[in-house]
Design a protein around this motif. Structure first.
Motif, PDB file in Angstrom:
ATOM      1  N   THR A  61       0.869  -1.200   0.000  1.00  0.00           N
ATOM      2  CA  THR A  61       0.000   0.000   0.000  1.00  0.00           C
ATOM      3  C   THR A  61       0.896   1.237   0.000  1.00  0.00           C
ATOM      4  O   THR A  61       1.702   1.424   0.916  1.00  0.00           O
ATOM      5  CB  THR A  61      -0.924   0.013   1.222  1.00  0.00           C
ATOM      6  OG1 THR A  61      -1.676  -1.216   1.247  1.00  0.00           O
ATOM      7  CG2 THR A  61      -1.858   1.192   1.170  1.00  0.00           C
ATOM      8  N   PHE A  62       0.735   2.050  -1.020  1.00  0.00           N
ATOM      9  CA  PHE A  62       1.601   3.214  -1.207  1.00  0.00           C
ATOM     10  C   PHE A  62       0.944   4.464  -0.611  1.00  0.00           C
ATOM     11  O   PHE A  62      -0.274   4.680  -0.758  1.00  0.00           O
ATOM     12  CB  PHE A  62       1.881   3.438  -2.691  1.00  0.00           C
ATOM     13  CG  PHE A  62       2.747   2.380  -3.313  1.00  0.00           C
ATOM     14  CD1 PHE A  62       4.100   2.589  -3.490  1.00  0.00           C
ATOM     15  CD2 PHE A  62       2.195   1.164  -3.696  1.00  0.00           C
ATOM     16  CE1 PHE A  62       4.901   1.598  -4.063  1.00  0.00           C
ATOM     17  CE2 PHE A  62       2.987   0.183  -4.263  1.00  0.00           C
ATOM     18  CZ  PHE A  62       4.347   0.395  -4.449  1.00  0.00           C
ATOM     19  N   PHE A  63       1.761   5.329   0.003  1.00  0.00           N
ATOM     20  CA  PHE A  63       1.311   6.601   0.550  1.00  0.00           C
ATOM     21  C   PHE A  63       2.273   7.707   0.093  1.00  0.00           C
ATOM     22  O   PHE A  63       3.457   7.455  -0.155  1.00  0.00           O
ATOM     23  CB  PHE A  63       1.264   6.573   2.085  1.00  0.00           C
ATOM     24  CG  PHE A  63       0.297   5.574   2.643  1.00  0.00           C
ATOM     25  CD1 PHE A  63      -1.060   5.799   2.557  1.00  0.00           C
ATOM     26  CD2 PHE A  63       0.748   4.406   3.248  1.00  0.00           C
ATOM     27  CE1 PHE A  63      -1.967   4.880   3.068  1.00  0.00           C
ATOM     28  CE2 PHE A  63      -0.131   3.495   3.762  1.00  0.00           C
ATOM     29  CZ  PHE A  63      -1.497   3.722   3.677  1.00  0.00           C
ATOM     30  N   GLU A  64       1.749   8.896   0.030  1.00  0.00           N
ATOM     31  CA  GLU A  64       2.555  10.060  -0.356  1.00  0.00           C
ATOM     32  C   GLU A  64       3.516  10.445   0.763  1.00  0.00           C
ATOM     33  O   GLU A  64       3.156  10.422   1.943  1.00  0.00           O
ATOM     34  CB  GLU A  64       1.656  11.254  -0.686  1.00  0.00           C
ATOM     35  CG  GLU A  64       1.155  11.289  -2.104  1.00  0.00           C
ATOM     36  CD  GLU A  64       2.220  11.732  -3.090  1.00  0.00           C
ATOM     37  OE1 GLU A  64       3.297  12.159  -2.644  1.00  0.00           O
ATOM     38  OE2 GLU A  64       1.974  11.608  -4.303  1.00  0.00           O
ATOM     39  N   LYS A  65       4.727  10.824   0.362  1.00  0.00           N
ATOM     40  CA  LYS A  65       5.695  11.334   1.322  1.00  0.00           C
ATOM     41  C   LYS A  65       5.752  12.877   1.263  1.00  0.00           C
ATOM     42  O   LYS A  65       6.253  13.532   2.179  1.00  0.00           O
ATOM     43  CB  LYS A  65       7.086  10.765   1.039  1.00  0.00           C
ATOM     44  CG  LYS A  65       8.105  11.032   2.129  1.00  0.00           C
ATOM     45  CD  LYS A  65       9.503  10.560   1.724  1.00  0.00           C
ATOM     46  CE  LYS A  65       9.559   9.058   1.620  1.00  0.00           C
ATOM     47  NZ  LYS A  65      10.955   8.574   1.339  1.00  0.00           N
ATOM     48  N   ARG A  66       5.214  13.444   0.190  1.00  0.00           N
ATOM     49  CA  ARG A  66       5.251  14.897   0.010  1.00  0.00           C
ATOM     50  C   ARG A  66       4.150  15.592   0.820  1.00  0.00           C
ATOM     51  O   ARG A  66       3.273  14.937   1.387  1.00  0.00           O
ATOM     52  CB  ARG A  66       5.089  15.247  -1.474  1.00  0.00           C
ATOM     53  CG  ARG A  66       6.239  14.766  -2.335  1.00  0.00           C
ATOM     54  CD  ARG A  66       5.950  14.960  -3.801  1.00  0.00           C
ATOM     55  NE  ARG A  66       4.879  14.077  -4.273  1.00  0.00           N
ATOM     56  CZ  ARG A  66       4.477  14.003  -5.537  1.00  0.00           C
ATOM     57  NH1 ARG A  66       5.085  14.724  -6.460  1.00  0.00           N
ATOM     58  NH2 ARG A  66       3.508  13.187  -5.884  1.00  0.00           N
ATOM     59  N   PHE A  67       4.199  16.930   0.826  1.00  0.00           N
ATOM     60  CA  PHE A  67       3.174  17.722   1.512  1.00  0.00           C
ATOM     61  C   PHE A  67       1.854  17.598   0.760  1.00  0.00           C
ATOM     62  O   PHE A  67       1.826  17.631  -0.478  1.00  0.00           O
ATOM     63  CB  PHE A  67       3.577  19.194   1.596  1.00  0.00           C
ATOM     64  CG  PHE A  67       4.801  19.444   2.439  1.00  0.00           C
ATOM     65  CD1 PHE A  67       5.299  18.460   3.267  1.00  0.00           C
ATOM     66  CD2 PHE A  67       5.450  20.665   2.401  1.00  0.00           C
ATOM     67  CE1 PHE A  67       6.422  18.672   4.052  1.00  0.00           C
ATOM     68  CE2 PHE A  67       6.581  20.892   3.176  1.00  0.00           C
ATOM     69  CZ  PHE A  67       7.070  19.898   3.991  1.00  0.00           C
TER      70      PHE A  67
END
Length: 316
Positions: A61-67
Motif C-alpha cells: 500500500t503506497f502513501f505520499e511522502k510529500r506535503f
C-alpha cells in the motif's frame, strides 16, 4: 523431449510471475506499508528502490511522502462580539507515521474527512473566543490619518482599537490545538491559514449602505466647503471690481475736471483780452444758443428787452 521443454518453460514462467509479483519499486516521493491479508506486517518502507514481498499473500500500500493539501469549506461562524462571518481556511499536512495512518484512516480520503472535522472544529472554537478585529488585523501599527476625513470626528481608539492577539497568533493557536489531535492519525499538520474572512450577506449590505452614506456625507461636506469658497471668491471679485470701477470713475472725473478747467482757462485767455473779444464771444455763444434752441418751423415771441431780441435787432 517436447514434454520436458514444456515443463521447463512452465517453471520459468511461474518463476517470472512469482518474481514480478514479489518485487515492487518505491519512488522518492512514496512510502509503503506491507499488508498480509489486510493487516500490516513489518516496518514501513520509506527508502526508495526495489523491494520484495510474498506474492499472492502480501500487498503493498503506497502513501505520499510529500506535503498534501487540505482546503476547507467556507463556514458561517459567530465571533466573540456576535458578528456572523464567513471563514474559509486551508492547510498543509503530511503523513508522518504511515503505519498509524493506515490503521486509523486507511487512505487520504479518510484523512481528509477527519481533517475536516478537526480543523473546522478548532477554527470555530478559535473564532468564537475572539473579536472580529482580532481576526482581521495582524499588528498594532499606527494608522495614517488624512485630514478632513471621517476619522476627524472619531477617536483613533474607537476606529483602530488595540489588539491583544491578531490573526497570526490566532492561526498559531488553531495549529497547535489541531496538531495534538492529528498526531493520533499519523498526520503532521504543517500549517493552517485563513484564506478569506467576510461578513454574511445581510451584514455586508448594511456595511455597504453605511459606507455609501458616509462617503456621501464627506462629499456633501466638500461640496459645501467648495461652495463657501466659491462665494467668498465671487464676493472678493465683486468688491475688487467695484473698487476698480470707482477708482477709474474718480480718475476719469479728475481728468475731465482738469480738462474743463484748462479749456475754460484757454477760453478765458482767448476771449477776455479786450471789450471787442468779449463782445465777439457773447455773439458766438448767442448763435450757438439759436442753433440749439430754434427749429425751422418754430415761432418765437420775444419782448423788446430780451437778449435774443437785442442781438437780432443789431444784426437786422
Amino acid at each position: 523431449m517436447n514434454k520436458r521443454y514444456l515443463i521447463l518453460g512452465g517453471i520459468i514462467v511461474a518463476a517470472l510471475f512469482v518474481l514480478f509479483s514479489a518485487a515492487f519499486i518505491v519512488n522518492e516521493t512514496e512510502q509503503v506499508i506491507i499488508t498480509r491479508f489486510g493487516k500490516p506486517v513489518g516496518e514501513p518502507i520509506t527508502t526508495p528502490g526495489i523491494h520484495f514481498k510474498v506474492p499472492l499473500i502480501e500487498d503493498a500500500t503506497f502513501f505520499e511522502k510529500r506535503f498534501l493539501e487540505w482546503d476547507g469549506d467556507a463556514n458561517q461562524v459567530p465571533t466573540k462580539d456576535k458578528r456572523f462571518i464567513w471563514v474559509d481556511t486551508y492547510a498543509r499536512w503530511k503523513i508522518s507515521d504511515p503505519l498509524l495512518f493506515f490503521q486509523r484512516v486507511r487512505d487520504e480520503r479518510g484523512a481528509q474527512a477527519r481533517l475536516d472535522d478537526i480543523l473546522d472544529g478548532e477554527t470555530r472554537n478559535a473564532v468564537a473566543k475572539h473579536d472580529l478585529v482580532e481576526l482581521v488585523r495582524s499588528s498594532n501599527r499606527k494608522p495614517m490619518v488624512i485630514a478632513d476625513t471621517a476619522l476627524a470626528e472619531e477617536t483613533l481608539e474607537d476606529v483602530f482599537p488595540t489588539i491583544k492577539y491578531g490573526r497570526a497568533k490566532i492561526t498559531r493557536e488553531i495549529l497547535l490545538a489541531a496538531q495534538e489531535r492529528t498526531k493520533e492519525l499519523g498526520v503532521e499538520l504543517l500549517d493552517i491559514r485563513f484564506k478569506r474572512i467576510n461578513y454574511v450577506e445581510e451584514v455586508q449590505r448594511k456595511i455597504y449602505e453605511r459606507m455609501i452614506t458616509e462617503r456621501k456625507r464627506i462629499a456633501e461636506k466638500y461640496r459645501s466647503e467648495g461652495q463657501g469658497m466659491a462665494s467668498q471668491i465671487l464676493g472678493q471679485k465683486e468688491r475688487e471690481l467695484k473698487r476698480i470701477q470707482s477708482e477709474a470713475y474718480r480718475t476719469a472725473q479728475e481728468i475731465r475736471g482738469k480738462a474743463d478747467a484748462q479749456a475754460t482757462a484757454i477760453y478765458a485767455r482767448a476771449y477776455d483780452r479786450n471789450a471787442e473779444s468779449r463782445e465777439f464771444y457773447r455773439f458766438l455763444k448767442t448763435l450757438e444758443t439759436y442753433r440749439s434752441t430754434f427749429g425751422e418751423k418754430d415761432w418765437l415771441i420775444l419782448t423788446t428787452d430780451n437778449d435774443f431780441y437785442k442781438l437780432l435787432q443789431k444784426i437786422q
